[in-house]
Design a protein around this motif. Structure first.
Motif, PDB file in Angstrom:
ATOM      1  N   ALA A  11       0.859  -1.192   0.000  1.00 12.81           N
ATOM      2  CA  ALA A  11       0.000   0.000   0.000  1.00 12.81           C
ATOM      3  C   ALA A  11       0.890   1.236   0.000  1.00 12.81           C
ATOM      4  O   ALA A  11       1.865   1.299   0.752  1.00 12.81           O
ATOM      5  CB  ALA A  11      -0.900  -0.008   1.234  1.00 12.81           C
ATOM      6  N   VAL A  12       0.565   2.192  -0.858  1.00 10.31           N
ATOM      7  CA  VAL A  12       1.413   3.387  -0.993  1.00 10.31           C
ATOM      8  C   VAL A  12       0.558   4.645  -0.961  1.00 10.31           C
ATOM      9  O   VAL A  12      -0.549   4.671  -1.497  1.00 10.31           O
ATOM     10  CB  VAL A  12       2.253   3.352  -2.297  1.00 10.31           C
ATOM     11  CG1 VAL A  12       3.105   2.093  -2.347  1.00 10.31           C
ATOM     12  CG2 VAL A  12       1.380   3.448  -3.534  1.00 10.31           C
ATOM     13  N   PRO A  13       1.087   5.714  -0.340  1.00  6.60           N
ATOM     14  CA  PRO A  13       0.309   6.952  -0.247  1.00  6.60           C
ATOM     15  C   PRO A  13       0.329   7.763  -1.543  1.00  6.60           C
ATOM     16  O   PRO A  13      -0.548   8.597  -1.742  1.00  6.60           O
ATOM     17  CB  PRO A  13       1.011   7.718   0.885  1.00  6.60           C
ATOM     18  CG  PRO A  13       2.401   7.184   0.910  1.00  6.60           C
ATOM     19  CD  PRO A  13       2.334   5.773   0.447  1.00  6.60           C
ATOM     20  N   ALA A  17       4.542   8.459  -7.413  1.00  2.16           N
ATOM     21  CA  ALA A  17       5.897   8.532  -6.858  1.00  2.16           C
ATOM     22  C   ALA A  17       6.449   7.130  -6.606  1.00  2.16           C
ATOM     23  O   ALA A  17       7.621   6.849  -6.894  1.00  2.16           O
ATOM     24  CB  ALA A  17       5.886   9.334  -5.554  1.00  2.16           C
ATOM     25  N   ALA A  18       5.596   6.248  -6.093  1.00  2.62           N
ATOM     26  CA  ALA A  18       6.047   4.879  -5.807  1.00  2.62           C
ATOM     27  C   ALA A  18       6.397   4.158  -7.107  1.00  2.62           C
ATOM     28  O   ALA A  18       7.421   3.477  -7.202  1.00  2.62           O
ATOM     29  CB  ALA A  18       4.964   4.124  -5.045  1.00  2.62           C
ATOM     30  N   GLU A  54       2.432  -5.597  -6.366  1.00  2.00           N
ATOM     31  CA  GLU A  54       1.279  -4.770  -6.685  1.00  2.00           C
ATOM     32  C   GLU A  54       1.312  -3.563  -5.757  1.00  2.00           C
ATOM     33  O   GLU A  54       1.211  -3.718  -4.538  1.00  2.00           O
ATOM     34  CB  GLU A  54      -0.022  -5.551  -6.477  1.00  2.00           C
ATOM     35  CG  GLU A  54      -0.120  -6.753  -7.392  1.00  2.00           C
ATOM     36  CD  GLU A  54      -1.462  -7.463  -7.318  1.00  2.00           C
ATOM     37  OE1 GLU A  54      -1.578  -8.544  -7.889  1.00  2.00           O
ATOM     38  OE2 GLU A  54      -2.392  -6.911  -6.675  1.00  2.00           O
ATOM     39  N   LEU A  55       1.462  -2.394  -6.341  1.00  2.00           N
ATOM     40  CA  LEU A  55       1.354  -1.168  -5.560  1.00  2.00           C
ATOM     41  C   LEU A  55      -0.115  -0.786  -5.507  1.00  2.00           C
ATOM     42  O   LEU A  55      -0.765  -0.662  -6.552  1.00  2.00           O
ATOM     43  CB  LEU A  55       2.172  -0.040  -6.210  1.00  2.00           C
ATOM     44  CG  LEU A  55       3.654  -0.326  -6.452  1.00  2.00           C
ATOM     45  CD1 LEU A  55       4.316   0.890  -7.114  1.00  2.00           C
ATOM     46  CD2 LEU A  55       4.373  -0.706  -5.172  1.00  2.00           C
TER      47      LEU A  55
ATOM     48  N   ASP B 123      12.557   5.403   1.973  1.00  4.14           N
ATOM     49  CA  ASP B 123      12.705   5.707   0.542  1.00  4.14           C
ATOM     50  C   ASP B 123      11.849   4.800  -0.339  1.00  4.14           C
ATOM     51  O   ASP B 123      11.750   5.019  -1.545  1.00  4.14           O
ATOM     52  CB  ASP B 123      14.175   5.563   0.125  1.00  4.14           C
ATOM     53  CG  ASP B 123      15.045   6.630   0.777  1.00  4.14           C
ATOM     54  OD1 ASP B 123      14.513   7.699   1.114  1.00  4.14           O
ATOM     55  OD2 ASP B 123      16.257   6.381   0.955  1.00  4.14           O
ATOM     56  N   PHE B 124      11.246   3.751   0.281  1.00  2.75           N
ATOM     57  CA  PHE B 124      10.472   2.793  -0.516  1.00  2.75           C
ATOM     58  C   PHE B 124       9.148   2.435   0.155  1.00  2.75           C
ATOM     59  O   PHE B 124       8.877   1.257   0.448  1.00  2.75           O
ATOM     60  CB  PHE B 124      11.322   1.538  -0.817  1.00  2.75           C
ATOM     61  CG  PHE B 124      12.486   1.840  -1.713  1.00  2.75           C
ATOM     62  CD1 PHE B 124      12.308   1.941  -3.085  1.00  2.75           C
ATOM     63  CD2 PHE B 124      13.745   2.102  -1.185  1.00  2.75           C
ATOM     64  CE1 PHE B 124      13.372   2.271  -3.915  1.00  2.75           C
ATOM     65  CE2 PHE B 124      14.810   2.433  -2.011  1.00  2.75           C
ATOM     66  CZ  PHE B 124      14.621   2.514  -3.386  1.00  2.75           C
TER      67      PHE B 124
END
Lengths: 134, 134
Positions: A11-13, A17-18, A54-55, B123-124
């Motif tokens: 999970a990414v905010p 960017a990720a 999977e992001l 950073d990730f």
């Protein structure tokens, strides 16, 4: 019973960017964002030679990863997914041994169009496990 | 740059119980516990058809996963490891793009006898990433 590791979900905010980090800094093969409104996420698939990442980013108000990102604002590994041949047989075996299946206990159609189930992280060392029939 | 997903490492508070769950409930191929005093962990390898899981339990007083288990007493996914062909080239590329390598910045010999580096989770997306030269 479990087969291949189908994917690791992170999970990414900030999805762009990720994705850029994995593409530009880690040099990975990164796909385009795919909205999956019925699962409450937008997904970026990262193809590795043997499995995929999977992001995940929340989509809509009822996203299943909204609470996770509130607790982990920088993001984090959300779940891992194992392949099984027969998801109902897998579920019955798990339940018979005392493992808890999340939700109704009936498989739902997952993000890849295949039946999936999630297992309670408390039964597996704090790890949320998805099973996907392939 | 990154190649195969070498492993997913899961820190667990009770190695025998965790190994039994993966073996008996998930039906996975689970190895015997291997003490690795120089890395401060005891490891159980779980072989999947395409990659592996590593269950980690602290060994000794200075275990690198002690703090993680204090914060996550039930356990949890600790890191993921990607293979690279040339770890020094990988490091230089990462550092040139602003990513932080943990520790001295020089590769150490990891649990599989190969040079490894860890990247800063900030950073990730909150994910601790290990790179292993293969």
């Amino acid at each position: 019973m479990i087969g291949r590791l189908n994917h690791v979900a992170i999970a990414v905010p900030d999805l762009e960017a990720a994705a850029a980090r994995y593409r530009d800094v880690l040099g990975a093969r990164v796909g385009a964002p795919q909205p999956e409104p019925e699962h409450g996420v937008t997904v970026v698939f990262i193809e590795l030679p043997n499995t995929k990442l999977e992001l995940l980013h929340p989509l809509g108000e009822d996203s299943p990863i909204k609470g996770f990102l509130e607790k982990n604002p920088a993001g984090g590994i959300h779940h891992i997914c194992f392949e099984v041949e027969d998801i109902l047989a897998a579920r019955d075996r798990l339940v018979a041994q005392g493992a808890r299946v999340l939700g109704s206990g009936e498989p739902k159609i997952g993000a890849h169009g295949k039946p999936v189930l999630f297992l309670h992280p408390k039964d597996f060392n704090g790890t949320l496990i998805e099973l996907e029939e392939v």
